[in-house]
Design a protein around this motif. Structure first.
Motif, PDB file in Angstrom:
ATOM      1  N   HIS A 236      64.523  24.799 116.361  1.00 31.79           N
ATOM      2  CA  HIS A 236      65.729  24.547 117.162  1.00 31.79           C
ATOM      3  C   HIS A 236      66.616  23.491 116.505  1.00 31.79           C
ATOM      4  N   ARG A 237      66.766  23.605 115.200  1.00 26.14           N
ATOM      5  CA  ARG A 237      67.484  22.588 114.437  1.00 26.14           C
ATOM      6  C   ARG A 237      68.964  22.498 114.832  1.00 26.14           C
ATOM      7  N   TYR A 238      69.552  23.594 115.280  1.00 27.21           N
ATOM      8  CA  TYR A 238      71.004  23.616 115.466  1.00 27.21           C
ATOM      9  C   TYR A 238      71.439  23.525 116.924  1.00 27.21           C
ATOM     10  N   VAL A 239      70.507  23.309 117.856  1.00 25.03           N
ATOM     11  CA  VAL A 239      70.932  23.071 119.230  1.00 25.03           C
ATOM     12  C   VAL A 239      71.555  21.680 119.322  1.00 25.03           C
ATOM     13  N   TYR A 240      72.308  21.451 120.382  1.00 21.07           N
ATOM     14  CA  TYR A 240      73.057  20.205 120.529  1.00 21.07           C
ATOM     15  C   TYR A 240      73.911  19.957 119.273  1.00 21.07           C
ATOM     16  N   GLY A 241      74.567  21.017 118.817  1.00 25.68           N
ATOM     17  CA  GLY A 241      75.315  20.911 117.569  1.00 25.68           C
ATOM     18  C   GLY A 241      76.814  20.980 117.765  1.00 25.68           C
ATOM     19  N   ARG A 242      77.508  20.450 116.772  1.00 30.15           N
ATOM     20  CA  ARG A 242      78.966  20.539 116.736  1.00 30.15           C
ATOM     21  C   ARG A 242      79.393  21.284 115.488  1.00 30.15           C
ATOM     22  N   LEU A 243      80.446  22.062 115.622  1.00 30.63           N
ATOM     23  CA  LEU A 243      80.968  22.827 114.502  1.00 30.63           C
ATOM     24  C   LEU A 243      81.575  21.902 113.450  1.00 30.63           C
ATOM     25  N   ALA A 244      81.494  22.342 112.207  1.00 28.17           N
ATOM     26  CA  ALA A 244      82.174  21.645 111.111  1.00 28.17           C
ATOM     27  C   ALA A 244      83.565  22.246 110.967  1.00 28.17           C
ATOM     28  N   PRO A 245      84.620  21.452 110.953  1.00 32.02           N
ATOM     29  CA  PRO A 245      85.970  22.033 110.931  1.00 32.02           C
ATOM     30  C   PRO A 245      86.298  22.793 109.658  1.00 32.02           C
ATOM     31  N   ASP A 246      85.702  22.408 108.534  1.00 35.10           N
ATOM     32  CA  ASP A 246      86.073  22.990 107.255  1.00 35.10           C
ATOM     33  C   ASP A 246      85.152  24.115 106.803  1.00 35.10           C
ATOM     34  N   LYS A 247      84.307  24.613 107.703  1.00 38.77           N
ATOM     35  CA  LYS A 247      83.389  25.700 107.371  1.00 38.77           C
ATOM     36  C   LYS A 247      83.480  26.791 108.430  1.00 38.77           C
ATOM     37  N   PRO A 248      83.006  27.996 108.132  1.00 41.94           N
ATOM     38  CA  PRO A 248      82.938  28.999 109.195  1.00 41.94           C
ATOM     39  C   PRO A 248      81.976  28.535 110.295  1.00 41.94           C
TER      40      PRO A 248
ATOM     41  N   CYS B 185      61.533  17.632 124.653  1.00 44.58           N
ATOM     42  CA  CYS B 185      60.936  18.653 123.791  1.00 44.58           C
ATOM     43  C   CYS B 185      61.434  18.573 122.350  1.00 44.58           C
ATOM     44  N   HIS B 186      62.436  17.736 122.078  1.00 42.69           N
ATOM     45  CA  HIS B 186      62.996  17.611 120.732  1.00 42.69           C
ATOM     46  C   HIS B 186      62.638  16.295 120.048  1.00 42.69           C
ATOM     47  N   LYS B 187      61.892  15.450 120.713  1.00 43.86           N
ATOM     48  CA  LYS B 187      61.662  14.109 120.177  1.00 43.86           C
ATOM     49  C   LYS B 187      60.865  14.107 118.875  1.00 43.86           C
ATOM     50  N   ASN B 188      60.079  15.143 118.622  1.00 47.96           N
ATOM     51  CA  ASN B 188      59.287  15.194 117.388  1.00 47.96           C
ATOM     52  C   ASN B 188      60.073  15.716 116.190  1.00 47.96           C
ATOM     53  N   GLY B 189      61.312  16.144 116.412  1.00 47.53           N
ATOM     54  CA  GLY B 189      62.137  16.598 115.296  1.00 47.53           C
ATOM     55  C   GLY B 189      62.001  18.079 115.028  1.00 47.53           C
ATOM     56  N   ALA B 190      63.021  18.617 114.346  1.00 45.84           N
ATOM     57  CA  ALA B 190      63.088  20.057 114.100  1.00 45.84           C
ATOM     58  C   ALA B 190      61.993  20.554 113.167  1.00 45.84           C
ATOM     59  N   ASP B 191      61.495  19.705 112.268  1.00 45.99           N
ATOM     60  CA  ASP B 191      60.443  20.154 111.357  1.00 45.99           C
ATOM     61  C   ASP B 191      59.190  20.585 112.115  1.00 45.99           C
ATOM     62  N   HIS B 192      59.011  20.047 113.308  1.00 51.15           N
ATOM     63  CA  HIS B 192      57.827  20.376 114.100  1.00 51.15           C
ATOM     64  C   HIS B 192      58.102  21.447 115.144  1.00 51.15           C
TER      65      HIS B 192
ATOM     66  N   ILE C 195      77.012  14.377 122.936  1.00 51.01           N
ATOM     67  CA  ILE C 195      78.003  15.032 122.091  1.00 51.01           C
ATOM     68  C   ILE C 195      78.941  14.007 121.454  1.00 51.01           C
ATOM     69  N   GLU C 196      79.141  12.872 122.100  1.00 50.00           N
ATOM     70  CA  GLU C 196      79.944  11.811 121.506  1.00 50.00           C
ATOM     71  C   GLU C 196      79.226  11.147 120.333  1.00 50.00           C
ATOM     72  N   THR C 197      77.907  11.251 120.303  1.00 52.52           N
ATOM     73  CA  THR C 197      77.103  10.632 119.239  1.00 52.52           C
ATOM     74  C   THR C 197      76.974  11.530 118.020  1.00 52.52           C
ATOM     75  N   ILE C 198      77.024  12.844 118.229  1.00 51.82           N
ATOM     76  CA  ILE C 198      76.800  13.810 117.154  1.00 51.82           C
ATOM     77  C   ILE C 198      78.075  13.970 116.320  1.00 51.82           C
TER      78      ILE C 198
ATOM     79  N   GLU D 193      69.237  16.641 115.338  1.00 55.54           N
ATOM     80  CA  GLU D 193      68.576  15.634 114.512  1.00 55.54           C
ATOM     81  C   GLU D 193      69.450  14.404 114.265  1.00 55.54           C
ATOM     82  N   ASP D 194      70.740  14.492 114.579  1.00 56.43           N
ATOM     83  CA  ASP D 194      71.609  13.327 114.444  1.00 56.43           C
ATOM     84  C   ASP D 194      71.527  12.402 115.649  1.00 56.43           C
ATOM     85  N   LEU D 195      70.852  12.836 116.696  1.00 53.02           N
ATOM     86  CA  LEU D 195      70.706  11.993 117.874  1.00 53.02           C
ATOM     87  C   LEU D 195      69.589  10.984 117.685  1.00 53.02           C
ATOM     88  N   PRO D 196      69.763   9.749 118.148  1.00 51.87           N
ATOM     89  CA  PRO D 196      68.622   8.830 118.176  1.00 51.87           C
ATOM     90  C   PRO D 196      67.556   9.400 119.105  1.00 51.87           C
ATOM     91  N   VAL D 197      66.319   9.085 118.830  1.00 52.46           N
ATOM     92  CA  VAL D 197      65.212   9.683 119.578  1.00 52.46           C
ATOM     93  C   VAL D 197      65.387   9.501 121.070  1.00 52.46           C
TER      94      VAL D 197
END
Length: 210
Positions: free
Chosen positions: A133-145, A123-130, A103-106, A113-117
């Motif tokens: 689960h694109r939004y797991v391990y995610g952080r909220l954007a302060p300026d958006k809902p 289970c996420h090493k191949n990337g979200a395109d494969h 979470i400190e890296t994201i 997808e912002d994490l280094p491999v």
């Protein structure tokens, strides 16, 4: 849309039972909730008794409330995971050393997808395109809902539920604010039970408009 069409068989049964029906997809952000939460609403009334009208939206993309609008005034909860004085819901949850590093890296608004491999779950090493689960391990954007608050919003491993400015999960109080619950609301139960009560609720601001 596709959601409304999928309800076709149910709506047909209601029509046959003597009801008129209307269905729509509502976005809570369009009714003042600081969260992009789309839900199908369908309602029925007895034929000949007057038509139900959905209220028009009160907000659009230019006036949506943001995460910062909802939780920006809250103080940081104590680092020792005790509740903030006067608010049992405003308490940090535990993160493993690995998840703390993740979470400190994201960045704010980012995700898996912002994490280094090497920091991704196997289970996420191949990337979200494969794998999705694109939004797991995610952080909220302060300026958006916020994205949709779910029953397990107290863990950033399950969605975009990391705090936008601090490397931690959002608290139960912050989740309640993003669902538009006033602070006077009280929830009873375990951490998991309260998260489910908040995440599964219809946002009060949306309910008030209906």
């Amino acid at each position: 849309g596709v959601y409304v069409r999928a309800l076709g068989p149910r709506l047909d049964k209601m029509t046959a039972a003597g009801y008129e029906l209307e269905a729509a997809v509502l976005n809570a952000a369009e009714y003042g909730v600081p969260q992009l939460r789309r839900r199908v609403l369908y309602c029925g009334w007895r034929q000949g008794e007057g038509r139900f009208r959905l209220p028009p939206p009160t907000h659009n993309e230019e006036s949506y409330l943001s995460v910062a609008d909802a939780i920006g005034d809250l103080p940081s909860p104590p680092a020792d995971r005790t509740p903030h004085p006067g608010d049992e819901l405003h308490r940090r949850t535990w993160l493993s050393p690995l998840n703390q590093k993740r979470i400190e890296t994201i960045p704010p608004g980012g995700g898996m997808e912002d994490l280094p491999v090497e920091l991704r779950a196997d289970c996420h090493k191949n990337g979200a395109d494969h794998i999705g689960h694109r939004y797991v391990y995610g952080r909220l954007a302060p300026d958006k809902p916020a994205s949709t608050i779910t029953a397990r919003f107290d863990s950033f491993t399950r969605g975009r539920f990391g705090h936008p400015n601090e490397p931690r999960n959002i608290t139960l109080r912050e989740g309640a604010r993003l669902q538009s619950f006033p602070d006077v609301f009280r929830f009873k139960g375990t951490q998991e039970e309260i998260a489910a009560l908040i995440g599964n609720a219809v946002p009060p601001l949306l309910a008030d408009d209906l």
